[in-house]
Write an enzyme that holds these catalytic residues in place. Structure first.
Site, mmCIF file in Angstrom:
data_model
loop_
_atom_site.group_PDB
_atom_site.id
_atom_site.type_symbol
_atom_site.label_atom_id
_atom_site.label_comp_id
_atom_site.label_asym_id
_atom_site.label_seq_id
_atom_site.Cartn_x
_atom_site.Cartn_y
_atom_site.Cartn_z
ATOM 1 C CG ASP A 206 -1.962 1.199 1.337
ATOM 2 O OD1 ASP A 206 -2.957 0.747 1.066
ATOM 3 O OD2 ASP A 206 -1.853 2.191 1.157
ATOM 4 C CG ASN B 3 -12.559 -0.393 4.484
ATOM 5 O OD1 ASN B 3 -12.795 -0.818 5.772
ATOM 6 N ND2 ASN B 3 -11.536 0.456 4.168
ATOM 7 C CD GLN C 160 -15.024 0.145 -2.022
ATOM 8 O OE1 GLN C 160 -16.132 -0.184 -1.668
ATOM 9 N NE2 GLN C 160 -14.263 -0.687 -2.901
ATOM 10 C CG HIS D 191 -8.902 -2.845 -1.996
ATOM 11 N ND1 HIS D 191 -9.891 -1.952 -2.644
ATOM 12 C CD2 HIS D 191 -8.690 -1.925 -0.773
ATOM 13 C CE1 HIS D 191 -10.028 -0.951 -1.920
ATOM 14 N NE2 HIS D 191 -9.409 -0.964 -0.902
ATOM 15 C CG HIS E 183 -6.950 -2.313 3.587
ATOM 16 N ND1 HIS E 183 -6.115 -1.415 3.289
ATOM 17 C CD2 HIS E 183 -8.044 -2.225 3.077
ATOM 18 C CE1 HIS E 183 -6.759 -0.320 2.668
ATOM 19 N NE2 HIS E 183 -8.043 -0.813 2.774
HETATM 20 P P1 5GP Z 1 -9.498 1.613 0.918
HETATM 21 O O1 5GP Z 1 -9.848 3.083 1.649
HETATM 22 O O2 5GP Z 1 -10.538 2.009 -0.637
HETATM 23 O O3 5GP Z 1 -10.249 0.327 1.474
HETATM 24 O O4 5GP Z 1 -8.344 1.610 0.612
HETATM 25 C C1 5GP Z 1 -7.630 2.073 -0.502
HETATM 26 C C2 5GP Z 1 -6.110 1.949 -0.161
HETATM 27 O O5 5GP Z 1 -5.530 2.081 -1.556
HETATM 28 C C3 5GP Z 1 -5.545 3.008 0.732
HETATM 29 O O6 5GP Z 1 -4.861 2.081 1.834
HETATM 30 C C4 5GP Z 1 -4.346 3.640 -0.365
HETATM 31 O O7 5GP Z 1 -3.348 4.138 0.516
HETATM 32 C C5 5GP Z 1 -4.194 2.685 -1.142
HETATM 33 N N1 5GP Z 1 -3.920 3.382 -2.611
HETATM 34 C C6 5GP Z 1 -4.504 4.057 -3.294
HETATM 35 N N2 5GP Z 1 -3.960 4.257 -4.456
HETATM 36 C C7 5GP Z 1 -2.796 3.469 -4.641
HETATM 37 C C8 5GP Z 1 -1.841 3.358 -5.459
HETATM 38 O O8 5GP Z 1 -1.813 3.956 -6.580
HETATM 39 N N3 5GP Z 1 -0.846 2.107 -5.400
HETATM 40 C C9 5GP Z 1 -0.941 1.778 -4.157
HETATM 41 N N4 5GP Z 1 0.013 0.754 -3.874
HETATM 42 N N5 5GP Z 1 -1.941 2.006 -3.067
HETATM 43 C C10 5GP Z 1 -2.752 2.909 -3.360
#
Ligand code: 5GP
Ligand code: ZN
Length: 136
Positions: A32, A88, A95, A101, A103
């Site tokens: 991440d 999420n 999310q 995805h 985590h």
């Molecule tokens: P969510 O909030 O949707 O559950 O999690 C999205 C996650 O994706 C966040 O932890 C954020 O740091 C990560 N993230 C967002 N854009 C990118 C990216 O371009 N590359 C990587 N490796 N992680 C990303």
């Protein structure tokens, strides 16, 4: 089954480079970019599903089996003391990227990561309402 406007489709399928920890025909596991703790990783299916509501059962099951394998391997490598596996769905639940995805968040004793929630108390009203609706 990809969405042209989805960044995780592009990452999962290698169009955008990422720090890849694992890859097979169906999944890519990446670090991440905004880690909660050292080693925070994401499991991405290569096909596009917006969230848990959309993903098919077979892929969801494989994602969880992969989570188990990655957690075991990464615990050895990172020397962490535990793991949160978080997933999420929808904006209300935090999310921000609308491609399913999981985590994988390594936890270290006293890491002060701040992940968690304030515990409430199950009321009789909520309990009865939910159980009744499920049975109905
Ligand atoms: P969510 O909030 O949707 O559950 O999690 C999205 C996650 O994706 C966040 O932890 C954020 O740091 C990560 N993230 C967002 N854009 C990118 C990216 O371009 N590359 C990587 N490796 N992680 C990303
Ligand atoms: Zn996608």
């Amino acid at each position: 089954m990809q969405d042209n406007n989805c960044i995780f489709c592009k990452i999962a399928n290698g169009e955008i480079p990422s720090a890849t920890l694992y890859e097979d025909d169906e999944f890519r596991v990446i670090l991440d970019l905004g880690p909660a703790t050292k080693g925070h990783a994401l499991i991405l299916p290569k096909n596009h599903y917006a969230d848990l509501y959309e993903i098919d059962e077979g892929t969801a099951a494989k994602a969880f089996v992969l989570a188990k394998k990655m957690v075991a391997r990464l615990t050895d490598i990172l020397g962490c003391d535990g793991y949160n596996v978080v997933q999420n769905n929808k904006e209300a639940a935090g999310q921000t990227v609308f491609h399913f995805h999981m985590h994988l968040i390594p936890r270290y004793k006293d890491d002060k990561c701040g992940f968690g929630w304030k515990m409430g108390k199950l009321s009789d009203k909520d309990k009865e309402e939910i159980l009744a609706k499920l049975k109905g």
